[in-house]
Write an enzyme that holds these catalytic residues in place. Structure first.
Site, PDB file in Angstrom:
ATOM      1  N   GLU A 207       0.804  -1.232   0.000  1.00  0.00           N
ATOM      2  CA  GLU A 207       0.000   0.000   0.000  1.00  0.00           C
ATOM      3  C   GLU A 207       0.831   1.274   0.000  1.00  0.00           C
ATOM      4  OE1 GLU A 207      -3.182   0.136   2.818  1.00  0.00           O
ATOM      5  OE2 GLU A 207      -4.052  -1.744   2.120  1.00  0.00           O
ATOM      6  N   GLU A 398      -5.169  -8.490   0.376  1.00  0.00           N
ATOM      7  CA  GLU A 398      -5.861  -8.279   1.651  1.00  0.00           C
ATOM      8  C   GLU A 398      -7.337  -8.029   1.402  1.00  0.00           C
ATOM      9  OE1 GLU A 398      -4.310  -5.178   4.232  1.00  0.00           O
ATOM     10  OE2 GLU A 398      -2.254  -5.828   3.851  1.00  0.00           O
TER      11      GLU A 398
HETATM   12  C1  GBH Z   1      -4.557  -2.247   5.447  1.00  0.00           C
HETATM   13  O1  GBH Z   1      -4.801  -0.929   5.042  1.00  0.00           O
HETATM   14  C2  GBH Z   1      -3.146  -2.454   5.944  1.00  0.00           C
HETATM   15  O2  GBH Z   1      -2.339  -2.982   4.923  1.00  0.00           O
HETATM   16  C3  GBH Z   1      -3.061  -3.300   7.172  1.00  0.00           C
HETATM   17  O3  GBH Z   1      -1.790  -3.210   7.730  1.00  0.00           O
HETATM   18  C4  GBH Z   1      -4.146  -2.914   8.153  1.00  0.00           C
HETATM   19  O4  GBH Z   1      -4.040  -3.557   9.371  1.00  0.00           O
HETATM   20  C5  GBH Z   1      -5.472  -3.236   7.510  1.00  0.00           C
HETATM   21  O5  GBH Z   1      -5.594  -2.607   6.271  1.00  0.00           O
HETATM   22  C6  GBH Z   1      -6.680  -2.824   8.330  1.00  0.00           C
HETATM   23  O6  GBH Z   1      -6.759  -1.445   8.461  1.00  0.00           O
HETATM   24  O7  GBH Z   1      -8.731   7.880   4.743  1.00  0.00           O
HETATM   25  O8  GBH Z   1     -10.542   7.764   6.274  1.00  0.00           O
HETATM   26  O9  GBH Z   1     -10.283   6.111   4.582  1.00  0.00           O
HETATM   27  C7  GBH Z   1      -6.164  -0.691   4.754  1.00  0.00           C
HETATM   28  C8  GBH Z   1      -6.436   0.527   3.948  1.00  0.00           C
HETATM   29  C9  GBH Z   1      -6.419   2.861   3.840  1.00  0.00           C
HETATM   30  C10 GBH Z   1      -7.518   1.807   5.664  1.00  0.00           C
HETATM   31  C11 GBH Z   1      -6.407   4.141   4.605  1.00  0.00           C
HETATM   32  C12 GBH Z   1      -7.540   3.106   6.442  1.00  0.00           C
HETATM   33  C13 GBH Z   1      -7.404   5.479   6.260  1.00  0.00           C
HETATM   34  C14 GBH Z   1      -8.700   6.078   6.690  1.00  0.00           C
HETATM   35  N1  GBH Z   1      -6.427   1.726   4.746  1.00  0.00           N
HETATM   36  N2  GBH Z   1      -7.510   4.219   5.540  1.00  0.00           N
HETATM   37  S1  GBH Z   1      -9.594   7.000   5.486  1.00  0.00           S
END
Ligand code: GBH
Length: 492
Positions: A207, A398
């Site tokens: 990511e 994922e």
């Molecule tokens: C993944 O990211 C990660 O790879 C992993 O490490 C993590 O534990 C898992 O997901 C669960 O979160 O801008 O308000 O949408 C997931 C994708 C993208 C989720 C950014 C959170 C930020 C909040 N992420 N997002 S928002």
């Protein structure tokens, strides 16, 4: 090969009956009684060689932050800074996977999972990011890999899941410098030389978009190192991360066994046609290219789109033609982390050709505020990536959800909401594979509850519940669901 009934066959047969067409009674009965269950079973199946797995990352599970010569990463510093993590947690102990990896491999085995995606901590291997490798740096991963193989589980390694060696952040500003891209390439080559005798699939970076925007930019959520760079520098960071990916691909090719497969694992912006009209579907394809301009598009096409550069304007990153070539070094597969539809898209008559539809406030979410429930994303993300870039091998690297899992009186965790989420998302993944979209496997995030970055230990994503005090692992109802699904290789 037996005939595969399609949904249309089924609808056609049912429709004929409903329309009261003249069918001899005996025949109609035979059709409904014997054919329907078979049709449904066929229709719900995944490809025979589909790879079912689970995923985790180093800092979120390992603990043992000072063991066997590991150096500090930006996540050690960040999570030990007051007020950064909800509930004040850090990864010092995490879920003690470093000690308990054998038990954890048995958890995977109990699911019947055939693969496991884990990440390697860069600062275990190179404690300061560069220079002399730590002689014990890969010992833990060698033990883990051997344990996985002994249990019939295929290891998929990720080289960077956000835990940059702190020394690189201090010395060159981390990804703000292309020195970090180069150091990442060197680290990738070193690891490839030592694990590709047993690890055949490698993800470079997890990511790019997430850790750049939230670690260096102005996202609603903060991640390490917690900087807020102005736009031009932020775009440069973005470019250096893409460059790091490309340098790693080249280093893996140069140093790994010839049969090593390599790709990226990106939280691709999943663009879903709001309603499946041909015009909206086309708009979602255009949006897929533009909304992923910083990573997927440049990685797969070797250029930033005109719209991307025009939008960035004076803030656009500086780059050379040579760097674009490195960034677009051919990959063997693309990994997609899919949690939600980032955008619902409709066609538009303006120059972009697409418009993003805002989410209504009542749109349903899971336990994390950001996690909107849009099962169609698991169809459209791989479908668009396959269509737009002609990608031949896709993994869902994922997918999963948080849920407010609490043991009930009987000690069990009845996570009906996670089961609901998975059943619906996987229905759309099955739609993709049944249409021949080349999704080769699926990694559930996560194997077990763990350190959820800035949410600390307050959001749980596991199929196994972890008591963070005792470290006891307990299968949730969703573990049973996933086990049944893997056993049937079909929706259950
Ligand atoms: C993944 O990211 C990660 O790879 C992993 O490490 C993590 O534990 C898992 O997901 C669960 O979160 O801008 O308000 O949408 C997931 C994708 C993208 C989720 C950014 C959170 C930020 C909040 N992420 N997002 S928002």
């Amino acid at each position: 090969m037996s005939h595969r009934f399609t949904r249309r066959d089924f609808a056609g047969a049912a429709g004929a009956l409903a329309a009261g067409l003249a069918v001899p009674p005996g025949k109609a009965e035979a059709q409904t009684v014997s054919a329907t269950p078979a049709m449904l079973a066929n229709d719900r199946r995944f490809p025979a060689d589909f790879v079912w797995g689970t995923a985790t990352s180093a800092y979120q599970i390992e603990g043992a932050v000072a063991a066997e010569g590991r150096g500090p990463s930006i996540w050690d510093s960040y999570s030990n800074t007051p007020n950064k993590i909800r509930g004040g947690g850090n990864g010092d102990r995490a879920v003690d996977h470093f000690q308990r990896y054998k038990e954890d491999v048995q958890l995977m085995k109990a699911l019947g999972a055939k693969a496991y995606r884990f990440s390697i901590s860069w600062s275990r291997v190179f404690p300061t990011g560069v220079g002399t490798p730590n002689p014990q740096g890969l010992d833990f991963y060698n033990r883990l890999i051997d344990e996985l193989l002994a249990n019939g589980i295929e290891p998929f390694a990720t080289l960077y899941h956000w835990d940059l060696p702190q020394a690189l952040q201090d010395r060159v500003g981390g990804w703000a410098s292309s020195d970090t891209s180069k150091a990442f390439g060197d680290y990738a080559g070193h690891v490839a030389q030592r694990i590709t005798d047993r690890v055949k699939n490698i993800f470079t970076i997890n990511e790019c978009g997430t850790f750049v925007d939230f670690g260096y930019g102005h996202g609603p959520v903060e991640l390490a190192p917690g900087l807020k760079l102005p736009q031009p520098q932020l775009n440069q960071v973005r470019h250096h991360v893409a460059l790091g990916h490309g340098m790693a691909v080249q280093a893996i090719r140069a140093n790994g066994r010839a049969d090593t497969k390599v790709g990226v694992a990106e939280n691709v912006a999943s663009c879903v046609p709001a309603i499946e009209t041909p015009a909206n579907i086309r708009a979602a394809e255009i949006a897929t290219r533009e909304m992923n301009g910083g990573y997927m598009t440049v990685i797969l096409e070797g250029r930033y789109t005109d719209a991307f550069l025009a939008y960035a304007g004076r803030n656009a990153p500086s780059f050379t033609a040579e760097e674009l070539k490195i960034i677009s070094s051919p990959v063997d597969f693309v990994g997609l982390n899919v949690y939600m539809p980032q955008y619902y898209v409709v066609a538009s008559g303006d120059q972009n050709g697409f418009a993003l539809v805002p989410f209504p406030t009542s749109f349903p979410r899971m336990d994390s505020d950001w996690l909107r429930i849009g099962p169609e994303a698991l169809y459209w993300a791989p479908r668009n990536v396959a269509k737009v870039w002609n990608v031949k091998q896709i993994y869902i690297s994922e997918n999963g959800t948080s849920a407010a899992d609490r043991p009930a009186g009987d000690g069990k965790i009845h996570d009906l909401d996670r089961v609901m989420y998975l059943r619906n998302y996987l229905t759309h993944l099955q739609r993709a594979t049944s249409e021949g979209i080349p999704v080769k496997g699926y990694f559930h995030w996560s194997l077990m509850d763990n350190f959820e970055w800035s949410d600390g230990y307050e959001k749980r994503f596991g199929l196994y519940h972890v008591d963070f005090e005792t470290q006891k692992r307990t299968p949730k109802l969703s573990a049973e669901f996933y086990r049944s699904l893997i056993a049937a290789n079909a929706l259950v």
